[in-house]
Design an enzyme around this catalytic site. Structure first.
Site, PDB file in Angstrom:
ATOM      1  N   ARG A 233      46.259  -3.312   4.143  1.00  0.00           N
ATOM      2  CA  ARG A 233      46.828  -2.479   5.201  1.00  0.00           C
ATOM      3  C   ARG A 233      45.731  -1.699   5.890  1.00  0.00           C
ATOM      4  O   ARG A 233      44.855  -1.127   5.231  1.00  0.00           O
ATOM      5  CB  ARG A 233      47.820  -1.462   4.607  1.00  0.00           C
ATOM      6  N   GLU A 262      47.934  -1.325  15.186  1.00  0.00           N
ATOM      7  CA  GLU A 262      48.083  -2.730  15.589  1.00  0.00           C
ATOM      8  C   GLU A 262      49.085  -2.823  16.727  1.00  0.00           C
ATOM      9  O   GLU A 262      50.059  -2.059  16.732  1.00  0.00           O
ATOM     10  CB  GLU A 262      48.556  -3.564  14.395  1.00  0.00           C
ATOM     11  N   HIS A 280      46.197  -9.828  11.661  1.00  0.00           N
ATOM     12  CA  HIS A 280      47.255  -9.673  10.650  1.00  0.00           C
ATOM     13  C   HIS A 280      47.921 -11.021  10.335  1.00  0.00           C
ATOM     14  O   HIS A 280      49.122 -11.191  10.523  1.00  0.00           O
ATOM     15  CB  HIS A 280      48.299  -8.648  11.122  1.00  0.00           C
TER      16      HIS A 280
HETATM   17  P1  NAD Z   1      51.596  -4.955  -5.377  1.00  0.00           P
HETATM   18  O1  NAD Z   1      52.542  -3.810  -5.356  1.00  0.00           O
HETATM   19  O2  NAD Z   1      51.897  -6.131  -6.223  1.00  0.00           O
HETATM   20  O3  NAD Z   1      50.141  -4.448  -5.783  1.00  0.00           O
HETATM   21  C1  NAD Z   1      49.594  -3.251  -5.336  1.00  0.00           C
HETATM   22  C2  NAD Z   1      48.754  -2.686  -6.476  1.00  0.00           C
HETATM   23  O4  NAD Z   1      48.056  -1.543  -5.987  1.00  0.00           O
HETATM   24  C3  NAD Z   1      49.588  -2.225  -7.676  1.00  0.00           C
HETATM   25  O5  NAD Z   1      49.134  -2.869  -8.858  1.00  0.00           O
HETATM   26  C4  NAD Z   1      49.354  -0.729  -7.737  1.00  0.00           C
HETATM   27  O6  NAD Z   1      49.306  -0.228  -9.059  1.00  0.00           O
HETATM   28  C5  NAD Z   1      47.994  -0.630  -7.055  1.00  0.00           C
HETATM   29  N1  NAD Z   1      47.680   0.708  -6.569  1.00  0.00           N
HETATM   30  C6  NAD Z   1      48.531   1.648  -6.092  1.00  0.00           C
HETATM   31  N2  NAD Z   1      47.836   2.771  -5.783  1.00  0.00           N
HETATM   32  C7  NAD Z   1      46.537   2.513  -6.055  1.00  0.00           C
HETATM   33  C8  NAD Z   1      45.337   3.260  -5.943  1.00  0.00           C
HETATM   34  N3  NAD Z   1      45.334   4.531  -5.502  1.00  0.00           N
HETATM   35  N4  NAD Z   1      44.175   2.669  -6.307  1.00  0.00           N
HETATM   36  C9  NAD Z   1      44.163   1.393  -6.772  1.00  0.00           C
HETATM   37  N5  NAD Z   1      45.253   0.648  -6.928  1.00  0.00           N
HETATM   38  C10 NAD Z   1      46.430   1.197  -6.553  1.00  0.00           C
HETATM   39  O7  NAD Z   1      51.421  -5.379  -3.856  1.00  0.00           O
HETATM   40  P2  NAD Z   1      50.893  -6.784  -3.291  1.00  0.00           P
HETATM   41  O8  NAD Z   1      52.048  -7.686  -3.075  1.00  0.00           O
HETATM   42  O9  NAD Z   1      49.761  -7.234  -4.134  1.00  0.00           O
HETATM   43  O10 NAD Z   1      50.377  -6.316  -1.838  1.00  0.00           O
HETATM   44  C11 NAD Z   1      49.163  -5.620  -1.710  1.00  0.00           C
HETATM   45  C12 NAD Z   1      48.953  -5.175  -0.272  1.00  0.00           C
HETATM   46  O11 NAD Z   1      48.838  -6.309   0.588  1.00  0.00           O
HETATM   47  C13 NAD Z   1      50.072  -4.329   0.336  1.00  0.00           C
HETATM   48  O12 NAD Z   1      49.481  -3.308   1.125  1.00  0.00           O
HETATM   49  C14 NAD Z   1      50.815  -5.300   1.242  1.00  0.00           C
HETATM   50  O13 NAD Z   1      51.500  -4.658   2.274  1.00  0.00           O
HETATM   51  C15 NAD Z   1      49.643  -6.107   1.753  1.00  0.00           C
HETATM   52  N6  NAD Z   1      49.968  -7.435   2.304  1.00  0.00           N
HETATM   53  C16 NAD Z   1      49.334  -7.800   3.447  1.00  0.00           C
HETATM   54  C17 NAD Z   1      49.552  -9.059   3.974  1.00  0.00           C
HETATM   55  C18 NAD Z   1      48.898  -9.474   5.257  1.00  0.00           C
HETATM   56  O14 NAD Z   1      49.520 -10.162   6.049  1.00  0.00           O
HETATM   57  N7  NAD Z   1      47.658  -9.120   5.492  1.00  0.00           N
HETATM   58  C19 NAD Z   1      50.432  -9.946   3.335  1.00  0.00           C
HETATM   59  C20 NAD Z   1      51.050  -9.537   2.156  1.00  0.00           C
HETATM   60  C21 NAD Z   1      50.801  -8.265   1.641  1.00  0.00           C
HETATM   61  C1  MLT Z   2      53.313  -7.890   4.307  1.00  0.00           C
HETATM   62  O1  MLT Z   2      53.215  -6.704   3.974  1.00  0.00           O
HETATM   63  O2  MLT Z   2      54.078  -8.673   3.730  1.00  0.00           O
HETATM   64  C2  MLT Z   2      52.445  -8.388   5.396  1.00  0.00           C
HETATM   65  O3  MLT Z   2      52.022  -7.417   6.243  1.00  0.00           O
HETATM   66  C3  MLT Z   2      52.904  -9.637   5.999  1.00  0.00           C
HETATM   67  C4  MLT Z   2      53.659  -9.590   7.284  1.00  0.00           C
HETATM   68  O4  MLT Z   2      54.644  -8.918   7.395  1.00  0.00           O
HETATM   69  O5  MLT Z   2      53.285 -10.301   8.185  1.00  0.00           O
END
Ligand code: NAD
Ligand code: MLT
Length: 312
Positions: A233, A262, A280
């Site tokens: 994010r 964004e 993204h």
């Molecule tokens: P998740 O909840 O499985 O994992 C997140 C982890 O972060 C958890 O293990 C949690 O304990 C840890 N965490 C929380 N606070 C923390 C801190 N202060 N320091 C270190 N670790 C900490 O989530 P996920 O499914 O692995 O997603 C991770 C990130 O990726 C999210 O921000 C999600 O929105 C993002 N994401 C982005 C895309 C994209 O399109 N770029 C796609 C999917 C997810």
């Molecule tokens: C997510 O948090 O799952 C990602 O940002 C993916 C998206 O919505 O495109």
């Protein structure tokens, strides 16, 4: 009784087919509503489905006279005012598993693009320049990858990085010794990770306490020449501080899929040749989009039919 569902961001047609075919669900796709138009439309609906483009503000929620559930087709719910939803008795569900693989693969693609200057070299060759000196890269084998946030995606990135024969160290407040051992990664404090890694990738949610988790003080203790990846994010990394650290040559390069604001077309980080960027796209695969649409549709149908949502 028929429930009206508004899909406000583009979603996989295949994924929402079950919802569309359900005679109790009346699905409307309106994926380019302005914030004002959304305020006008929302009172008609029982459910709203979004990805990350639509921001579900307190104002939207206050206008939503019959809204019962908001579905986020993806992981991050930071574009939804959860406090406002909760105050109005509206349930928020997400689809946390469907895009894990795609996001992890994208993080690896960004890491490798960064280490071998692939986007820069591609652009140079497209300009008809055959420059083999400018794009000397860095091998991954033996380098240390620091993962901040070892949840679903962070863990998948760890497995893939090990496949590249990288050493992996992670920080996550909920990481236990057993889990680190099982995944086969080292673990330490955030400071341990920041001080020792050659590449740092963040995979936390964006929360109050993770906003600018990586800031000027963090860059100060990193190795000179460190590479940074953010496919989680925008806002987890302080963009001003990152810009300064790249200009100061403290950070050798950054690969960014997400930005504080964004669409990020005017972001000044994009002016730096050391920055590799995508708009993204972490979850933008056929598979991930189908998975999240299926999961969120399933949960919304369950909930509207009186069952408990699976991913509140
Ligand atoms: P998740 O909840 O499985 O994992 C997140 C982890 O972060 C958890 O293990 C949690 O304990 C840890 N965490 C929380 N606070 C923390 C801190 N202060 N320091 C270190 N670790 C900490 O989530 P996920 O499914 O692995 O997603 C991770 C990130 O990726 C999210 O921000 C999600 O929105 C993002 N994401 C982005 C895309 C994209 O399109 N770029 C796609 C999917 C997810
Ligand atoms: C997510 O948090 O799952 C990602 O940002 C993916 C998206 O919505 O495109």
């Amino acid at each position: 009784m028929t429930f009206r569902i508004l899909v406000a961001d583009p979603l996989s047609e295949e994924g929402i087919k079950p919802l569309k075919c359900n005679p109790k669900m009346d699905v409307t796709m309106q994926t380019s509503l302005s914030p004002e138009e959304l305020l006008e439309e929302i009172p008609k609906y029982d459910a709203l489905i979004v990805r990350s483009q639509t921001t579900v503000t307190r104002k939207v929620i206050e206008h939503a006279k019959k809204l019962k559930i908001i579905g986020r087709a993806g992981v991050g719910t930071d574009n939804i005012d959860i406090d406002a939803a909760t105050e109005h008795g509206i349930v928020v569900v997400n689809a946390p598993n469907g895009n894990t693989n795609s996001a992890a693969e994208h993080a690896m693609a960004m890491l490798m693009s960064l280490s071998r200057n692939i986007p820069q070299a591609y652009y140079s060759l497209k300009q008809r320049q055959w420059d083999r000196k400018k794009f000397i890269g860095t091998e991954l084998k033996g380098k240390k990858l620091g993962i901040v946030g070892l949840g679903r995606i962070g863990t998948e990135v760890a497995y893939r990085a090990k496949g590249q024969r990288m050493k992996v160290i992670a920080y996550d407040p909920f990481l236990t010794e057993e889990k680190a051992e099982k995944i086969g990664v080292g673990y330490g404090t955030l400071e341990d990770v920041l001080r020792s890694a050659d590449f740092i990738t963040v995979h936390t949610p964006l929360l109050k306490n993770t906003r600018h988790l990586i800031n000027a003080d963090s860059f100060a203790i990193m190795k000179t020449g460190v590479h940074i990846i953010n496919c989680a994010r925008g806002g987890i990394i302080d963009e001003e501080a990152l810009y300064d650290a790249i200009v100061a040559k403290k950070v050798a390069g950054a690969a960014l899929d997400v930005f504080e604001n964004e669409p990020a077309i005017d972001n000044k980080l994009l002016t730096l040749p050391e920055v590799v960027a995508t708009p993204h796209l972490g979850a933008s695969t056929v598979e991930a989009q189908e998975n999240v649409a299926i999961d969120v549709s399933h949960d919304i149908a369950r909930f509207l039919n009186g069952a408990v949502a699976e991913n509140p």
